[in-house]
Structures are given as structure tokens and as C-alpha cells.
Design a protein around this motif. Structure first.
Motif, mmCIF file in Angstrom:
data_model
loop_
_atom_site.group_PDB
_atom_site.id
_atom_site.type_symbol
_atom_site.label_atom_id
_atom_site.label_comp_id
_atom_site.label_asym_id
_atom_site.label_seq_id
_atom_site.Cartn_x
_atom_site.Cartn_y
_atom_site.Cartn_z
ATOM 1 N N UNK A 171 0.823 -1.203 0.000
ATOM 2 C CA UNK A 171 0.000 0.000 0.000
ATOM 3 C C UNK A 171 0.859 1.255 0.000
ATOM 4 N N UNK A 172 2.003 1.202 0.706
ATOM 5 C CA UNK A 172 2.879 2.374 0.796
ATOM 6 C C UNK A 172 3.641 2.616 -0.502
ATOM 7 N N UNK A 173 4.053 1.538 -1.176
ATOM 8 C CA UNK A 173 4.903 1.682 -2.362
ATOM 9 C C UNK A 173 4.086 1.764 -3.640
ATOM 10 N N UNK A 174 3.112 0.869 -3.794
ATOM 11 C CA UNK A 174 2.275 0.903 -4.978
ATOM 12 C C UNK A 174 2.676 -0.098 -6.037
ATOM 13 N N UNK A 175 2.580 0.319 -7.307
ATOM 14 C CA UNK A 175 2.756 -0.587 -8.444
ATOM 15 C C UNK A 175 4.072 -1.347 -8.428
ATOM 16 N N UNK A 176 5.136 -0.671 -8.042
ATOM 17 C CA UNK A 176 6.446 -1.308 -8.095
ATOM 18 C C UNK A 176 6.515 -2.507 -7.161
ATOM 19 N N UNK A 177 5.847 -2.414 -6.005
ATOM 20 C CA UNK A 177 5.841 -3.525 -5.066
ATOM 21 C C UNK A 177 4.926 -4.646 -5.533
ATOM 22 N N UNK A 178 3.815 -4.306 -6.183
ATOM 23 C CA UNK A 178 2.824 -5.305 -6.581
ATOM 24 C C UNK A 178 3.203 -5.993 -7.889
ATOM 25 N N UNK A 179 3.654 -5.193 -8.874
ATOM 26 C CA UNK A 179 3.894 -5.722 -10.216
ATOM 27 C C UNK A 179 5.352 -5.642 -10.668
ATOM 28 N N UNK A 180 6.178 -4.894 -9.927
ATOM 29 C CA UNK A 180 7.546 -4.663 -10.381
ATOM 30 C C UNK A 180 7.597 -3.761 -11.593
ATOM 31 N N UNK A 181 6.528 -2.983 -11.802
ATOM 32 C CA UNK A 181 6.419 -2.081 -12.949
ATOM 33 C C UNK A 181 5.802 -0.766 -12.495
ATOM 34 N N UNK A 182 6.121 0.306 -13.210
ATOM 35 C CA UNK A 182 5.553 1.611 -12.898
ATOM 36 C C UNK A 182 5.007 2.240 -14.171
ATOM 37 N N UNK A 183 3.973 3.086 -14.010
ATOM 38 C CA UNK A 183 3.333 3.695 -15.170
ATOM 39 C C UNK A 183 4.183 4.789 -15.788
ATOM 40 N N UNK A 184 4.899 5.543 -14.947
ATOM 41 C CA UNK A 184 5.687 6.679 -15.420
ATOM 42 C C UNK A 184 7.088 6.613 -14.834
ATOM 43 N N UNK A 185 8.047 7.182 -15.543
ATOM 44 C CA UNK A 185 9.427 7.230 -15.057
ATOM 45 C C UNK A 185 9.594 8.431 -14.126
ATOM 46 N N UNK A 186 8.705 8.516 -13.141
ATOM 47 C CA UNK A 186 8.713 9.598 -12.164
ATOM 48 C C UNK A 186 8.482 8.981 -10.805
ATOM 49 N N UNK A 187 8.612 9.789 -9.761
ATOM 50 C CA UNK A 187 8.289 9.264 -8.444
ATOM 51 C C UNK A 187 7.636 10.368 -7.627
ATOM 52 N N UNK A 188 6.997 9.966 -6.559
ATOM 53 C CA UNK A 188 6.287 10.908 -5.703
ATOM 54 C C UNK A 188 4.868 10.441 -5.473
ATOM 55 N N UNK A 189 4.012 11.352 -5.033
ATOM 56 C CA UNK A 189 2.594 11.075 -4.848
ATOM 57 C C UNK A 189 2.363 9.893 -3.928
ATOM 58 N N UNK A 190 3.016 9.924 -2.762
ATOM 59 C CA UNK A 190 2.774 8.893 -1.771
ATOM 60 C C UNK A 190 3.766 7.755 -1.797
ATOM 61 N N UNK A 191 4.664 7.700 -2.785
ATOM 62 C CA UNK A 191 5.639 6.617 -2.853
ATOM 63 C C UNK A 191 6.815 6.883 -1.913
ATOM 64 N N UNK A 192 7.418 5.848 -1.417
ATOM 65 C CA UNK A 192 8.633 5.984 -0.625
ATOM 66 C C UNK A 192 9.817 6.235 -1.548
ATOM 67 N N UNK A 193 10.659 7.203 -1.181
ATOM 68 C CA UNK A 193 11.833 7.494 -2.003
ATOM 69 C C UNK A 193 12.874 6.411 -1.788
#
Length: 464
Positions: free
Chosen positions: A415-437
């Protein structure tokens, strides 16, 4: 000049039986494809863009997975549970819809013959469209798929993807098929004369990651609804034309009313609110799309743009019970409230002439037209309460069963990390909006002196 032609292209013969109406068949397949495009790419795009960036991939994939899973379940057992021979007054017998002899025969819904009270005299013959069963299976499948995907809107960024993968076939089998058979497949609500043409904010800030792309998905949903309601007469007839027109009238009215309320009370027109208004209008008109006149579609649009707005913006925020409902996209308001509203208003405004084009029970009409309309209104309420009650019970039991196998809710780390933790993939090559750095994933930054650093720059917190 003479030439050989496959029998499939001949104007008559085995591929073009006498019962086939090419126009009806073409419209039914186009309608089904429009409904399919509501899901893929429509809701895939809408879900992937309306949520936080960190849930874009997961939300889009939930829709894509459901679309694929429903297809296999539908042709293997669920179609005949919804539209086949009766097992119970509310359920059909499970069997495959895959055989050649079944799929190329003329379409028929075998339990839809309507009898008079003596049980012997036929009041209305069974539904027997002039196209093959394959077209019927296709059309009803995409209906089932979008129902599951719309349900997913309340679970985005919340439900464990593994739990969702189990939930989809179970909910299709034990919840959707019951409602479909009862209302459309020849079950007890169908024969009782219940009218249902085509079916019927999160607690925390949940900003969309791309409003413009979200509007693209909403556009697919709106335009695809022409197939949703226009294909339900099972024919390219005058009723389908009226249904498509009323669908757009109600959706447009609902959008305008919702937007006006946003401007009056919040001083700004909300784009997300406009999308919610479109959805409530589409959902509301669906039970009566081909059975109400154009003026009634406007009235239903006014109601669908105001009552769900009130329940979402006022009642939800004041109700302690609703505050504890974890409903990501407000599906309770946009679908449950709007759907109930549509069923009830159909019981008010359904015209007797239009009902004769669709409803199996003769002399059906809404309460506005007097006569038996008062009883029709009662039938609409009872039908809606049955569907709601069954879905609540079935969904609760399914969630309990799934919870015994895998956790329903995502682990806190996911829940804290999002897509990267669930799928190992991200929608955009950006970070932020609730994600852990994470410097190993989010990389380095450069200061003014050209020195590269592999740590978070000044001002960036561990939870943005």
C-alpha cells in the motif's frame, strides 16, 4: 467472368440460413464491440488515470484481468447459468457454450416464453433473435465483463491482486449469473414483469494522475454505452434507436446538473465531478432506456445529476457508517444509488406503447400513466431490493471464502509503495505522490556544481 467463391460468401446457403437477418446480426456484433471497448480500452484507461500515479498499473491491470477472466468463465459455464435452461427460478443450468452446433444455431433464450395466469396460454413467445447464438454469447459476455470491471472501481488501490484474481470468477458465477437469469434470462423477475432494459469519494484525498487521459477513458465509456443500451432489443429496430438517443440525453443532462452543483456550492467546475455526472446519468437511464420518452430522459438526468451528488458530497461526509466504507471511486453513489434511482424512475415513466416493444408482460406501464402502473412501480422496487440483497450476501460470502485463501487487502508495504511492489512495474518514469523514495530505484540528482548524488535531495521526505 466466372470464378469460384467460398460458400461463406454466397448470398444464400449454409452460411446464410433463412432465419439470419444480416442487419440485426451486424448491429448486435457492433453493439457488443462497443460495450467491449467500454472496458478495453475505456475503463482500463479511466482507472489507470483517475487514481494516484502509484496505483496506475495495478488499477488498469485489474480491469484487463477481469475482462480476460470473464471471457473464459463465460463460455465454459456462466453463459448458460445466466441465459440457458432453468435450474432454479433465479438460476440457469451450468454448461459450456463452445460447441459448433450450439453457436451457429439461431439464438434463443429458452426460458423467456411468457404464459398467462392459466400457465398454458402463451402471452409472449420466447426471445428468438434473427442471428446466431455466437452473437448472443458475445454480447452478453461483454456485459458481464464490464459489470465486474465497474465493481473493481470500489477496490482500486486497496484489494490484493491475488484476491481479485480469485474473486472475479466466483462473483461472476454466484452473483452476476443470478441477477442476469432472474431479470433477463427468463427467471422469476423477468416473468413477473420487472423492467430492466440493460441492468441498472474516498475518505482520503485521491487525486488523478492524468486528468486528460481520464477524460479519454470517460469518452470511451460514454460512447460505448450506445452499444450497451442500443443492443438490448436484440434487433436493429426503432426501440434500439430510441434507447441510444435517451442514453445520450440523460448522460448530458446529468453532467450539466452535476457541474452546476459543483459551481454553486464549491465555486469551481470539477472535471472529475463531470465524469461522475456522466456515469450516474448512464447508469440511471439504463433500466428504462428504450421504454421512456425523451422528456423523461431529461428528468432522469436531472435526478441522476443531483441525488447521487447529494449522497456523495453531503450524506457521505456526515454519515459515520459511510465514512467507514472503503470505496475508492465512490461506486456506491455512482452505481448503487444511480442504479436504484434508474429502476424506480423507470417504474414511474415507462410508456405503455414503448413497453409493448420490449416487456414480455402485456399492458405494462409506469405509474405516471395510471392503470397498472402503480403495481409496476412496486415491482421495480421489489426487483431492485432482491438484486441488492443477493449481491450483498453473495459478495460477503465470496469475500470470506477468498479471505481464507489469501488476504483481501494489500499488505501495508505494498500500500505504501504501490505498483512497483505489486507488479515490479511503474506507469511513469517519475516518483512521488505517496511513494517511498528509494535512491536505488529513483536514482541520483545533480546540484548546481555538477556533483551527482545518490541520496534524496534537500526537502524531499521519505514519504512524499
Amino acid at each position: 467472368m466466372a470464378y469460384n467463391m467460398s460458400i461463406g460468401y454466397l448470398p444464400s446457403g449454409p452460411a446464410v440460413p433463412d432465419w439470419l437477418n444480416k442487419g440485426d446480426n451486424a448491429w448486435q456484433m457492433i453493439s457488443a464491440t462497443l460495450v467491449g471497448m467500454q472496458s478495453v480500452p475505456g475503463l482500463v484507461i479511466l482507472y489507470g488515470s483517475i487514481v494516484k500515479k502509484k496505483w496506475a498499473v495495478n488499477s488498469a491491470f485489474m480491469a484487463l484481468y477481469a475482462f480476460a477472466a470473464v471471457w473464459l468463465c463465460w463460455v465454459t459455464w456462466a453463459y448458460n447459468m445466466s441465459f440457458g435452461h432453468k435450474l432454479l427460478p433465479f438460476w440457469g443450468k451450468a454448461r459450456p457454450a463452445l460447441g459448433q452446433s450450439f453457436l451457429i444455431a439461431q439464438a434463443v433464450l429458452p426460458q423467456t416464453t411468457q404464459y398467462l395466469k392459466d400457465g398454458l396460454t402463451v402471452e409472449t413467445g420466447w426471445i428468438n433473435p434473427a442471428y446466431p447464438m455466437a452473437s448472443m454469447v458475445y454480447f452478453q459476455c461483454v456485459f458481464a465483463a464490464i459489470t465486474l470491471i465497474l465493481l473493481a472501481g470500489s477496490l482500486l488501490g486497496r484489494m490484493n491482486i491475488r484476491a481479485w484474481m480469485i474473486f472475479v470468477p466466483l462473483w461472476l458465477s454466484f452473483s452476476y449469473t443470478v441477477g442476469a437469469f432472474s431479470l433477463w434470462g427468463g427467471g422469476f423477475l423477468f416473468h413477473w414483469g420487472v423492467m430492466d432494459y440493460s441492468g441498472g469519494y474516498d475518505r482520503e484525498r485521491f487525486p488523478p494522475n492524468n486528468v486528460l487521459v481520464m477524460l479519454t477513458g470517460a469518452g470511451f465509456l460514454w460512447m460505448g454505452w450506445a452499444g450497451f443500451n442500443g443492443g438490448d432489443p436484440y434487433s436493429a429496430n426503432i426501440d434500439s434507436s430510441l434507447a441510444v438517443l435517451n442514453t445520450n440525453i440523460c448522460a448530458a443532462t446529468s453532467l450539466l446538473v452535476w457541474t452546476c452543483l459543483d459551481v454553486i456550492f464549491f465555486k469551481k467546475p470539477s472535471v472529475i465531478g463531470a465524469v461522475q455526472g456522466v456515469i450516474t446519468g448512464l447508469v440511471c437511464i439504463t433500466p428504462g432506456a428504450g421504454m421512456v420518452q425523451g422528456w423523461a430522459a431529461i428528468v432522469m438526468g436531472i435526478l441522476s445529476g443531483s441525488i447521487p451528488w447529494f449522497t456523495m458530497m453531503v450524506v457521505h461526509k456526515r454519515s459515520k457508517i459511510l465514512q467507514h466504507v472503503d470505496d475508492t471511486l465512490g461506486v456506491f453513489h455512482t452505481h448503487a444509488v444511480a442504479g436504484f434511482l434508474g429502476g424506480v424512475t423507470t417504474g414511474l415513466f415507462a410508456g405503455p406503447v414503448l413497453c409493448s416493444l420490449f416487456v414480455p408482460v402485456t399492458n405494462s406501464r409506469g405509474a405516471f400513466y395510471g392503470g397498472s402502473g402503480g403495481m409496476q412501480f412496486l415491482k421495480q422496487v421489489v426487483g431492485a431490493l432482491f438484486i441488492i440483497s443477493w449481491n450483498v450476501v453473495a459478495t460477503s460470502l465470496i469475500c470470506i471464502v477468498v479471505g481464507l485463501i489469501v488476504p483481501l487487502r494489500m499488505p501495508e508495504e505494498e500500500l505504501a509503495i504501490g505498483d512497483d511492489a505489486v507488479h515490479g512495474e511503474e506507469a511513469y518514469a517519475l516518483w512521488g505522490d505517496g511513494e517511498k523514495y528509494d535512491s536505488s530505484k529513483h536514482g541520483w540528482y545533480s546540484d548546481n556544481e555538477g556533483t551527482h548524488h545518490n541520496t534524496a535531495p534537500s526537502g524531499v521526505t521519505q514519504n512524499v
